[in-house]
Design a protein around this motif. Sequence first.
Motif, PDB file in Angstrom:
ATOM      1  N   GLU A 126       3.174  -0.577   2.869  1.00 10.47           N
ATOM      2  CA  GLU A 126       3.777  -1.304   1.755  1.00 10.47           C
ATOM      3  C   GLU A 126       4.204  -0.351   0.650  1.00 10.47           C
ATOM      4  O   GLU A 126       3.732   0.793   0.574  1.00 10.47           O
ATOM      5  N   PRO A 131       5.962  -5.315   1.683  1.00 13.88           N
ATOM      6  CA  PRO A 131       5.938  -4.692   3.012  1.00 13.88           C
ATOM      7  C   PRO A 131       7.242  -3.954   3.293  1.00 13.88           C
ATOM      8  O   PRO A 131       8.329  -4.459   2.997  1.00 13.88           O
ATOM      9  N   ALA A 149       5.514  -8.584  -5.151  1.00 14.46           N
ATOM     10  CA  ALA A 149       6.546  -7.969  -4.314  1.00 14.46           C
ATOM     11  C   ALA A 149       7.930  -8.137  -4.930  1.00 14.46           C
ATOM     12  O   ALA A 149       8.781  -7.257  -4.817  1.00 14.46           O
TER      13      ALA A 149
END
Length: 238
Positions: A126, A131, A149
């Motif tokens: 990541e 990811p 994210a």
Amino acid sequence: MSVFAHIVEQLADLLQPLFHAAAAAAAIVLFTALVRLLVHPLSRAAARGQRARTALQPRIAELRKKHAKDPQRLQKAVRELHTEEKVSPLSGFLPSLLQLPAFFLLYHLFSSSSIGGESNGLLAHELFAAPLGGRWADVLAHGGVFGAAGLVYLGLFALVAAVAAFNYRRTKLMMAKNPVMATAGAGEQVPGLGAANKVMPFMSFFTLVTVAVVPLAAALYVVTSTTWSAVERAALYR
């Protein structure tokens, strides 16, 4: 493909003490920098070619006037001029073409669940909370724009937008100083050239779309390469 994956993994292991969980992302950035460093001599040659082509524009304009009624003779004369001055019209495309294999390898590597019949362990890496094998659409579906994210992508978008704005301003200045010949003799407009000139300054902003649709690993390659290009061109074409 397994050899390429091994290179990325080795770089990630090398950078692990410094970047910890983000070591694979750092490895991609380092790999991109190495690719651009290898291509740099061609970029320098392309810059020299661009300056040479710019210097030839007055002579090409004379050829256009001389062969205004004979396009085939004009093309032959321009080719002969390029050969005589040892200028290749295609030299500027070589650096970009040679980078494409690396981009597609990264894209495929982080889009495949297995490598050589084995599970692709690189997909588990990541960049902070994002990811490397994921896409922006996945982020929007899990966590939203301002999730952990999502903030990674916002940072990438901000960097790409800043580089694109820099390239836009620089392209506009270069086109103003060295206007492209838009006629093919006798004042005849070259078909499509005017529209191409209007679109050209905005081309860098299309990188935002690329970053949004490809896996994060490939997006890191694009962002790093685009930033390198902006700095490199500013130095070579100053």
